[in-house]
Design an enzyme around this catalytic site. Sequence first.
Site, PDB file in Angstrom:
ATOM      1  N   ARG A 131      28.222  42.581  29.476  1.00 36.66           N
ATOM      2  CA  ARG A 131      28.548  43.159  30.662  1.00 36.66           C
ATOM      3  C   ARG A 131      27.820  44.699  29.547  1.00 36.66           C
ATOM      4  O   ARG A 131      27.143  45.784  29.874  1.00 36.66           O
ATOM      5  CB  ARG A 131      30.096  44.357  29.993  1.00 36.66           C
ATOM      6  CG  ARG A 131      30.483  44.933  28.928  1.00 36.66           C
ATOM      7  CD  ARG A 131      32.407  44.423  28.573  1.00 36.66           C
ATOM      8  NE  ARG A 131      32.249  45.923  28.916  1.00 36.66           N
ATOM      9  CZ  ARG A 131      33.017  46.490  29.775  1.00 36.66           C
ATOM     10  NH1 ARG A 131      33.610  45.515  31.311  1.00 36.66           N
ATOM     11  NH2 ARG A 131      33.030  47.390  30.707  1.00 36.66           N
ATOM     12  N   VAL A 190      31.408  52.494  33.598  1.00 39.65           N
ATOM     13  CA  VAL A 190      31.425  50.931  34.344  1.00 39.65           C
ATOM     14  C   VAL A 190      33.008  51.546  32.693  1.00 39.65           C
ATOM     15  O   VAL A 190      33.183  51.910  32.274  1.00 39.65           O
ATOM     16  CB  VAL A 190      30.792  51.004  32.671  1.00 39.65           C
ATOM     17  CG1 VAL A 190      31.127  49.209  32.650  1.00 39.65           C
ATOM     18  CG2 VAL A 190      28.541  50.440  33.583  1.00 39.65           C
ATOM     19  N   SER A 191      34.157  51.378  34.197  1.00 35.42           N
ATOM     20  CA  SER A 191      35.423  51.064  33.322  1.00 35.42           C
ATOM     21  C   SER A 191      35.825  50.438  32.127  1.00 35.42           C
ATOM     22  O   SER A 191      35.072  49.493  32.025  1.00 35.42           O
ATOM     23  CB  SER A 191      36.265  50.449  35.102  1.00 35.42           C
ATOM     24  OG  SER A 191      35.963  51.256  36.051  1.00 35.42           O
ATOM     25  N   ALA A 192      36.577  50.713  31.345  1.00 35.83           N
ATOM     26  CA  ALA A 192      37.215  49.785  30.428  1.00 35.83           C
ATOM     27  C   ALA A 192      37.238  48.325  30.681  1.00 35.83           C
ATOM     28  O   ALA A 192      37.620  47.650  32.099  1.00 35.83           O
ATOM     29  CB  ALA A 192      38.300  50.697  30.379  1.00 35.83           C
ATOM     30  N   GLN A 212      39.526  46.715  34.255  1.00 39.53           N
ATOM     31  CA  GLN A 212      38.624  45.731  35.383  1.00 39.53           C
ATOM     32  C   GLN A 212      39.412  45.134  35.462  1.00 39.53           C
ATOM     33  O   GLN A 212      39.434  43.721  36.327  1.00 39.53           O
ATOM     34  CB  GLN A 212      36.880  45.849  34.476  1.00 39.53           C
ATOM     35  CG  GLN A 212      36.353  46.874  34.472  1.00 39.53           C
ATOM     36  CD  GLN A 212      34.802  46.571  34.608  1.00 39.53           C
ATOM     37  OE1 GLN A 212      34.921  46.417  33.116  1.00 39.53           O
ATOM     38  NE2 GLN A 212      33.887  46.881  35.132  1.00 39.53           N
TER      39      GLN A 212
END
Length: 405
Positions: free
Chosen positions: A42, A75-77, A81
């Site tokens: 990521r 970008v979500s944690a 996610q």
Amino acid sequence: MTDATVNPDEATKLRNKTVDQLKEDGTIVSPGVEAAMRKVPRHLAVPEASLDDAYSTYNAVITQEDEHGHHTSSVSAPQVQAMQLEQADIRPGDNVVEFGTNGPNAAYIAELVGDTGQVTTVDIDADADARATRFLAETGYSRVRVLTADASDGVPEYAPYDAIVVTVGAWDVPPAWREQLTEGGRLVVPLRIRSLTRTYGFVREGDRLVSSSAHVCGFVPMQGEGAHDEQRLPLGDGVSLRFDDGPTVDPSSLEGVLRTPRAETWTGVTVGRTELIGTLQMYLATMAPGFCIMSVDQDSDTAVVEPSNKGFSMAAVRGPNFAYVLVRRTPDDKNVEYGVHAFGPDGASFAGEIADLIRAWGKEHRGGPGPRVAIYPAGTPDDQIPGDQVIDKKHSRISVSWSAA
């Protein structure tokens, strides 16, 4: 461009540490989600961030802001996610669409559906799509379709979907999302109900969507047709109320309400400082008349109200009366007790009404799973919608049903 100074071994170490934490705290429970999150690098989606930030278990990486400093893309944690992926119950061979693209989440989904599945990721922002396209190509997930479109219309050309995963905050559920799901398909969406956002897992049952899970969360809000702003009502003295669905009373009826005597009552309901109170928030949001959120501007605060949190206090209005919830420490300093301050001609009575709701939560719903939420199409008759409360949106009617813990 990927930062050439990034140590792949260090990235792998941090990625595995994050997954280990999520397994330990119970967020990751399935082998598929675990494997996907251990595999996808990521950090390549956010080359401007440090490795520590990219793999921060509980923090998002903000990738875009508007001219006012509001977050418009992120970008979500990893925790969020993983939470949504578990809710979506994605299986090999599934056809999945994601609304709100950031790259890594689409890659996780691609791992879960495997070679026989399909993944489409959609964002209204072309810059976000370009970022996701670069990441997916760089990491070998070029089979994922990346589209620039308004999520409110869904993506009919690739429907029906076994799962729809929404990674932006939504105020409503557009008809297309339900219509483009298979029967028994899963919709995961951060849905705002009375100013409170939860990521809900829904299952399609005919024309309705029925909740199977809910978790407290925060997301960047939707843009485009699905955007919806809260309405603000100033009371003076730096005090403002925010209504998710518009004020439930004539604003003029509250003029001068803060100049009336303050009523105060304490409930006897105490909670530990680390106890989760998401169900109390939702209980008041759905059961208290005229629920709203109170905030106090520190620059113009006259201390006529004394909230525990000046930025966010649960509040309510009824006619010319206004009340808000606060806490005080218990004598042993181990817990806090809930109380209510109220203003208006019937302030004492209104304070008692809100206090009784807090007591009802403490007796019947504390520690429970929260309400059952079901979404029906707009126009569905009342007699076809069971539940304790029905909340009307533009495209849907949301039924909220509470049961004893």
